[in-house]
Design a protein around this motif. Structure first.
Motif, PDB file in Angstrom:
ATOM      1  N   ASN A 154      40.205  54.181  56.422  1.00 19.18           N
ATOM      2  CA  ASN A 154      40.990  53.054  55.882  1.00 19.18           C
ATOM      3  C   ASN A 154      39.954  52.156  55.211  1.00 19.18           C
ATOM      4  OD1 ASN A 154      42.739  51.028  55.367  1.00 19.18           O
ATOM      5  ND2 ASN A 154      43.124  50.472  57.514  1.00 19.18           N
TER       6      ASN A 154
ATOM      7  N   ASN B 105      43.709  48.027  50.509  1.00 19.31           N
ATOM      8  CA  ASN B 105      43.361  49.072  51.481  1.00 19.31           C
ATOM      9  C   ASN B 105      43.665  50.430  50.888  1.00 19.31           C
ATOM     10  OD1 ASN B 105      42.574  47.352  53.562  1.00 19.31           O
ATOM     11  ND2 ASN B 105      44.728  46.912  53.984  1.00 19.31           N
TER      12      ASN B 105
ATOM     13  N   HIS C 251      43.888  54.385  51.928  1.00 18.03           N
ATOM     14  CA  HIS C 251      43.916  55.295  53.058  1.00 18.03           C
ATOM     15  C   HIS C 251      43.556  56.686  52.556  1.00 18.03           C
ATOM     16  CE1 HIS C 251      45.994  57.688  56.287  1.00 18.03           C
ATOM     17  NE2 HIS C 251      45.063  56.984  56.904  1.00 18.03           N
TER      18      HIS C 251
HETATM   19  C1  LIG Z   1      43.847  49.321  57.164  1.00 18.92           C
HETATM   20  O1  LIG Z   1      43.123  48.178  57.545  1.00 18.92           O
HETATM   21  C2  LIG Z   1      43.794  46.956  57.261  1.00 18.92           C
HETATM   22  C3  LIG Z   1      42.845  45.797  57.562  1.00 18.92           C
HETATM   23  O2  LIG Z   1      41.863  46.146  58.461  1.00 18.92           O
HETATM   24  C4  LIG Z   1      45.086  46.885  58.063  1.00 18.92           C
HETATM   25  O3  LIG Z   1      45.779  45.685  57.742  1.00 18.92           O
HETATM   26  C5  LIG Z   1      45.952  48.072  57.667  1.00 18.92           C
HETATM   27  O4  LIG Z   1      47.130  48.076  58.440  1.00 18.92           O
HETATM   28  C6  LIG Z   1      45.194  49.372  57.875  1.00 18.92           C
HETATM   29  N1  LIG Z   1      46.006  50.473  57.376  1.00 18.92           N
HETATM   30  C7  LIG Z   1      46.095  51.663  58.017  1.00 18.92           C
HETATM   31  C8  LIG Z   1      46.962  52.690  57.371  1.00 18.92           C
HETATM   32  O5  LIG Z   1      45.521  51.883  59.081  1.00 18.92           O
END
Ligand SMILES: *[C@@H]1O[C@H](CO)[C@@H](O)[C@H](O)[C@H]1NC(C)=O
Ligand SMILES: *[C@@H]1O[C@H](CO)[C@@H](O)[C@H](O)[C@H]1NC(C)=O
Length: 539
Positions: A410, A428, A430
């Motif tokens: 992420n 972000n 993924h």
């Molecule tokens: C990725 O990281 C962000 C911030 O750290 C978070 O808000 C988000 O939900 C995360 N997304 C996933 C798919 O894990």
């Protein structure tokens, strides 16, 4: 229609960003009309346009006005292009588009230079111009007429005026310092209210198109007993500067015209002359005081300069004009926007360091420092951003990936502009890592032992061996087989009393393509009787 429109800037083959390719063509062409062949003009291979995902992109939220035909490389009109709607009175109407190609990423700027066609008639704001002229006005006295407006520009705007023949007035057409044409009627023969108390003349404005277009208005002259003067503005042009987002009701400037006459004849009121409708939503002009104030949101990113034409009228309809030029200054009010233009996810775990996994574009609608953006990744991940052309970045790997250790990333990309205070935003991404068959299966034990009893039914289990493989799905699915299943050998061996034990070798492989196999496991069987260890198979 091919190549009918000029290609203004020819392009050296590997020419870069700073020399946009310019296509010049008239407004209002049909959707689908061909503007030019961009593949040919840029020396691109037409057969690779599809695989390179060639597409037309725009900056910011602006509209896309052209498309590329991936089969022919032709640039075609995608949207109605109305020069007047897009550029108003601007002398040059340029729409900036971008041609984006991937693999490798390339960006070519395209400027569409939209030429005016003569598609608007000159028109007067109202059906009748009412004038009141004193019968004492002397021969040779001039009276300024209300201008006609033509949404077209240059030669297609108003070029001349004419008036129907009459015994009292003749027409004089002049140009002001901005090159705008205006018309005056000049008294030829003195009026006599007692003989004729009013008259009507038809005024025609003609533009310079081929063929020309025209518009008419009736001038209704009422003959008065009294004498009067036209109002006079304190300045021919009022220039002011205004920060964008200024609050409503902020006073921008006050225009002022004085009239030498007394009473109603000297009462001056102000109005916008031919001002774009959109501008009237943003600025308010007080009829009585000449104060111009803010009525709607002024956004530098929409419009950087406003030119408002103001008319001053006295009580009997004599007029004069002035221009207000408002320059808007930029405020850092737009956060950067990160856009993922392309992402190769999942990415195979054996991708070499330096592999490009995505293309990121960053945009900031502000100007100069307020629009200068820096992007970074503030996490400890094996990825980095490599600045590419203009406001594009490549997201590349910096180290080896191992799906068996970490199968998802992420990644947070931060963008910050250089305004003060700076604005920033994050995105972000993924990314998943795809499996490669890079782990052979492994037995949990290197050797196993089993005791084989008498009276074994066929199919009964003697011993179970187990191997594991951390890869994914078929790459991690294990298949066992018996390497040494020489049963006759076993019979021969166990005929000797000290050899009541028998060695079997089991191998394991995974189902990958190609498959990987493990070193074998040794299974030592202790047989209770000579016929116990007859045959074995592996399930
Ligand atoms: C990725 O990281 C962000 C911030 O750290 C978070 O808000 C988000 O939900 C995360 N997304 C996933 C798919 O894990
Ligand atoms: C197994 O590995 C191969 C490469 O060795 C890869 O192409 C394939 O997609 C993998 N299978 C799965 C299910 O991940």
């Amino acid at each position: 229609m091919n190549n009918k429109w000029t290609l203004l800037v020819s392009f050296s083959l590997r020419a870069f960003l700073f020399s946009p390719i310019v296509y010049s063509f008239p407004e209002e062409m049909k959707r689908g009309s061909v503007i030019g062949n961009i593949a040919k003009d840029l020396g691109l291979n037409v057969n690779r346009l599809s695989s390179r995902k060639a597409r037309i992109d725009t900056e910011g939220n602006r509209k896309r006005y052209c498309d590329i035909n991936l089969n022919t490389g032709e640039l075609t009109v995608a949207e109605r292009i109305d020069r007047e709607g897009l550029c108003g009175k601007k002398a040059s109407c340029v729409l900036n588009q971008e041609l984006v190609l991937e693999n490798p990423l390339e960006l070519r700027r395209i400027s569409l230079l939209v030429q005016d066609i003569n598609d608007n008639n000159p028109f007067f704001g109202k059906g009748v111009i009412d004038m009141e002229i004193s019968e004492s006005a002397v021969k040779g006295k001039r009276f300024l007429l209300e201008e006609a407006n033509d949404a077209d520009i240059g030669q297609h705007s108003v070029q001349s005026y004419s008036i129907q023949d009459n015994e009292y007035f003749h027409l004089s057409v002049q140009s002001n310092s901005l090159g705008e044409k205006y018309a005056e009627i000049i008294l030829n023969k003195e009026l006599d209210r007692e003989q004729q108390k009013d008259l009507t003349l038809i005024l025609t404005a003609v533009d310079g198109g081929t063929p020309p277009r025209s518009g008419t208005v009736a001038i209704h002259v009422t003959v008065l007993d009294a004498n009067d003067n036209a109002p006079v503005f304190s300045q021919a042009v009022y220039k002011v500067s205004l920060p964008e987002n200024s609050p409503l009701d902020t006073v921008v400037v006050t225009v002022s015209a004085t009239d030498a006459d007394e009473g109603q004849n000297g009462d001056v009121t102000y109005e916008f002359s031919h001002v774009m409708e959109g501008f009237k939503q943003l600025f308010y002009l007080d009829r009585k005081t000449g104060v111009i104030s803010i009525k709607g949101p002024v956004d530098f990113e929409e419009e950087t300069t406003f030119n408002l034409r103001i008319i001053a009228k006295d009580g009997s309809g004599l007029t004069s004009y002035s221009n207000v030029i408002i320059s808007i200054s930029d405020i850092n009010d737009n956060s950067p926007i990160l856009i993922v233009k392309s992402l190769n996810s999942p990415i195979p775990e054996n991708a070499l360091p330096g592999t490009e996994v995505g293309i990121i574009n960053v945009q900031d609608r502000d100007s100069e420092n307020n629009g200068q953006v820096r992007c970074s990744i503030q996490q400890n991940v094996p990825f980095k951003l490599v600045p590419s052309i203009k406001n594009y970045y490549s997201l590349v790997t910096t180290g080896e990936l191992d799906r068996e250790l970490l199968s998802d990333y992420n990644i947070t990309i931060a963008a910050t502009d250089e305004g003060s205070p700076p604005l920033s935003s994050t995105k972000n991404i993924h990314l998943t890592v795809a499996d490669v068959n890079d782990n052979p299966p492994a037995f949990q034990e290197q050797s196993y032992r089993a005791h084989v009893q008498e009276n074994n039914k066929p199919g009964s289990s003697i011993c179970s061996v187990s191997a594991t493989d951390p890869d994914w799905r078929q790459n991690g699915t294990v298949v066992y087989s018996l390497l040494s299943s020489d049963v006759t050998g076993a019979q021969r061996d166990i005929s000797e009393s000290d050899s009541m034990k028998q060695n079997l070798i089991v191998s394991v492989r995974d189902n990958g393509q190609p498959s990987l196999s493990a070193t074998c496991a040794l299974v030592t069987l202790y047989c209770c009787c000579p016929w116990c260890c007859i045959s074995f198979y592996v399930v």
